[in-house]
Design a protein around this motif. Structure first.
Motif, short mmCIF file in Angstrom:
data_model
loop_
_atom_site.label_atom_id
_atom_site.label_comp_id
_atom_site.label_asym_id
_atom_site.label_seq_id
_atom_site.Cartn_x
_atom_site.Cartn_y
_atom_site.Cartn_z
N TYR A 58 -10.24 -66.86 83.87
CA TYR A 58 -10.58 -66.79 82.82
C TYR A 58 -11.68 -66.16 83.03
O TYR A 58 -12.09 -65.37 81.39
N ARG A 61 -9.46 -61.93 84.06
CA ARG A 61 -8.83 -62.21 82.55
C ARG A 61 -7.71 -60.78 83.24
O ARG A 61 -7.33 -59.85 82.52
N THR A 106 1.31 -66.31 78.77
CA THR A 106 0.97 -66.07 77.21
C THR A 106 0.87 -64.34 77.33
O THR A 106 -0.37 -63.66 76.82
N TRP A 108 -0.71 -63.04 79.80
CA TRP A 108 -2.16 -62.84 80.33
C TRP A 108 -3.07 -62.36 79.83
O TRP A 108 -4.13 -61.51 79.33
N LYS A 109 -3.09 -62.71 78.27
CA LYS A 109 -3.41 -62.16 76.53
C LYS A 109 -4.49 -63.55 75.94
O LYS A 109 -4.97 -63.55 75.56
N ASN A 110 -4.01 -65.13 76.87
CA ASN A 110 -4.95 -66.03 75.69
C ASN A 110 -5.57 -66.91 76.29
O ASN A 110 -4.82 -67.63 78.19
N TYR A 111 -7.28 -67.14 76.72
CA TYR A 111 -7.94 -67.38 77.34
C TYR A 111 -8.14 -69.00 76.95
O TYR A 111 -9.35 -69.39 77.80
N THR A 112 -7.64 -69.90 76.25
CA THR A 112 -8.66 -70.77 75.00
C THR A 112 -8.48 -71.54 76.14
O THR A 112 -8.13 -71.75 77.11
N VAL A 115 -4.76 -73.45 77.06
CA VAL A 115 -4.09 -72.15 77.82
C VAL A 115 -5.17 -72.93 79.11
O VAL A 115 -4.42 -73.06 80.35
N GLU A 185 -17.45 -61.85 75.30
CA GLU A 185 -17.11 -63.28 74.29
C GLU A 185 -18.60 -63.87 74.09
O GLU A 185 -18.23 -63.93 73.01
#
Length: 197
Positions: A58, A61, A106, A108-112, A115, A185
């Motif tokens: 997380y 990334r 994903t 390695w593009k989605n860290y919601t 996921v 973020e």
């Protein structure tokens, strides 16, 4: 790791060492729970042993963060004298693969949150398959083994996925992760919140 920055390697290494100590500290807790509830006692808190893979991925990334952090943590546990011995490194790798698979899905593009929860559950799945053969779960009743698996999935989702996110977000809010995507973020979210208010 060719495209990794030095600070990313350092953060992953520090996290792995810190959580190796945490993992060792939770072993007596697991044994205590087994004393009360039987083998399923470990599954209640099993997610804690996946948490570094979620936190490292997380924050950093990059492909491999989940797998490498879990493997390093397991190796440090062995070096610190874990009674399990070198077999623990294989367990760490298997847990890391489970988490890494969710991020790989994903690209390695989605860290919601979703996921991260799936990554924790991924570790639960791979570790359970490994433990099924290693720990002789086949000798237990099908219903009991099914319950163990369900509890481990929930533990992976909550103690690795949700708690891992909360710890990471908490670190990011202190500013120590300002050079990482997560830190940026959080800073962006704070700026938006200030503009709205």
């Amino acid at each position: 790791m060719a495209n990794w920055k030095l600070k990313e390697i350092v953060v992953m290494s520090v996290l792995s060492v810190v959580f190796a100590v945490v993992y060792l500290a939770f072993l007596p807790v697991g044994k205590l729970l087994v004393g009360f509830f039987g083998p399923i006692g470990y599954d209640l808190i099993f997610g804690i042993w996946f948490i570094v893979s979620i936190i490292a991925a997380y924050i950093i990334r990059k492909p491999g963060a989940a797998f490498l952090s879990e493997t390093i943590a397991a190796t440090v546990e062995v070096l610190l004298g874990s009674a399990v011995g070198p077999m623990l490194i294989i367990s760490g790798m298997i847990q890391g693969v489970g988490a890494e698979a969710a991020f790989a899905a994903t690209r390695w593009k989605n860290y919601t949150t979703k996921v991260l929860v799936l990554a924790g559950m991924g570790s639960a799945v791979t570790s359970f398959i490994w433990n099924f053969y290693l720990s002789g779960y086949a000798a237990l009743s099908t219903g009991y083994v099914t319950a163990m698996f369900g509890v481990r999935l929930v533990s992976g989702a909550l103690l690795a996925g949700i708690l891992g996110k909360m710890i990471s977000d908490g670190l990011a809010k202190t500013g120590v992760l300002s050079g990482f995507a997560l830190g940026k973020e959080v800073r962006s979210q704070n700026n938006e919140a200030q503009q709205i208010s």
